[in-house]
Design an enzyme around this catalytic site. Sequence first.
Site, PDB file in Angstrom:
ATOM      1  N   SER A 139       1.291   4.117  -2.982  1.00  0.00           N
ATOM      2  CA  SER A 139       1.066   5.549  -2.749  1.00  0.00           C
ATOM      3  C   SER A 139       2.248   6.379  -3.220  1.00  0.00           C
ATOM      4  O   SER A 139       2.068   7.466  -3.793  1.00  0.00           O
ATOM      5  CB  SER A 139       0.773   5.804  -1.267  1.00  0.00           C
ATOM      6  OG  SER A 139       1.930   5.682  -0.458  1.00  0.00           O
ATOM      7  N   GLY A 175       0.812  -1.212   0.000  1.00  0.00           N
ATOM      8  CA  GLY A 175       0.000   0.000   0.000  1.00  0.00           C
ATOM      9  C   GLY A 175       0.842   1.256   0.000  1.00  0.00           C
ATOM     10  O   GLY A 175       0.551   2.227  -0.717  1.00  0.00           O
ATOM     11  N   TYR A 176       1.904   1.255   0.798  1.00  0.00           N
ATOM     12  CA  TYR A 176       2.807   2.416   0.861  1.00  0.00           C
ATOM     13  C   TYR A 176       3.520   2.614  -0.472  1.00  0.00           C
ATOM     14  O   TYR A 176       3.615   3.734  -0.983  1.00  0.00           O
ATOM     15  CB  TYR A 176       3.818   2.201   1.985  1.00  0.00           C
ATOM     16  CG  TYR A 176       4.805   3.326   2.172  1.00  0.00           C
ATOM     17  CD1 TYR A 176       4.412   4.535   2.730  1.00  0.00           C
ATOM     18  CD2 TYR A 176       6.142   3.172   1.815  1.00  0.00           C
ATOM     19  CE1 TYR A 176       5.323   5.566   2.923  1.00  0.00           C
ATOM     20  CE2 TYR A 176       7.056   4.188   2.006  1.00  0.00           C
ATOM     21  CZ  TYR A 176       6.648   5.384   2.554  1.00  0.00           C
ATOM     22  OH  TYR A 176       7.561   6.400   2.733  1.00  0.00           O
ATOM     23  N   THR A 177       4.009   1.520  -1.039  1.00  0.00           N
ATOM     24  CA  THR A 177       4.694   1.592  -2.330  1.00  0.00           C
ATOM     25  C   THR A 177       3.758   2.122  -3.412  1.00  0.00           C
ATOM     26  O   THR A 177       4.147   2.964  -4.227  1.00  0.00           O
ATOM     27  CB  THR A 177       5.236   0.211  -2.726  1.00  0.00           C
ATOM     28  OG1 THR A 177       6.192  -0.216  -1.756  1.00  0.00           O
ATOM     29  CG2 THR A 177       5.894   0.238  -4.095  1.00  0.00           C
TER      30      THR A 177
END
Length: 281
Positions: free
Chosen positions: A156, A152-154
């Site tokens: 974003s 999810g962070y990647t």
Amino acid sequence: MKNTVLITGVSSGIGEAIAQTCIDSGYRVFGTLRTAADAVRCQAKWGELFVPLLADVRDEAALRQAVVTVEAALAGRPLNVIVNNAGIVMPAPLQLQPLDDIQTMLEVNVLAPVRVIQAFLPLLGADSAGIRPKIVNISSVSGQLAMPFLGGYTASKHALEGLSYSLRRELLLLGIDVVVVAPGSVRTPIWAKAATPNFFPGSCYEQPFKKFIAISLAGEKKGLSPLVIAKLVLNIMQAKRPKVRYNPVPQKFANFYLPKLLPARLLDRLLFVLLGEGKSG
């Protein structure tokens, strides 16, 4: 006339260091914070060169009020730079991560910078030396690399970098530059805040995820000082022709270039072994 900068997320970490560095250099800083206590603390620390903006960057109404505050303080003068720093990481295996967590990361790391840009862009103008206005978006090595448990962070940060490149080309029409700063490990509380007691016990991810968090926390302790990032951002703000993307990364070859040079399947396997995930099929 003092040069001016808007920075999101100045209560700690990279944002706090950027604000301190800019104030030390004579900039007037407008900084967003989420709590009144942080606003009081930062105002007491930085004095008249700091204007606190009590706003969660996801809150459109709060951002509209912040625009009113900044516009009044500028009194007809331009805002010179926007630094989108506020961000959040919530690691987990994608198969099991609550969708609400992924949505939160996308809201804070992608949509919030867009909200900030749309709200404050009409105030941007050249600084006292005639250097064109800039938007600096703080990304991450995850903006180009993808590690397990950071899906999810990647996503974003890849999105933030993609929209930054599109925006830069659009804003040529207005004479506004857009620069991406993508740090590696930095000594900030972001990973300590992200460390979670939920390691999904009983799942195949439990032990690898624990090891990933331990490695990440250890890497944070050996990371760059936030002041390194802050000084880089200040140099970008003052540069006439900065690069479009910067990668301040400790041990840059091992941590950034080598993973990009290795064949994808080999990197998969190395990460598999590093996290002790056993034998691949």
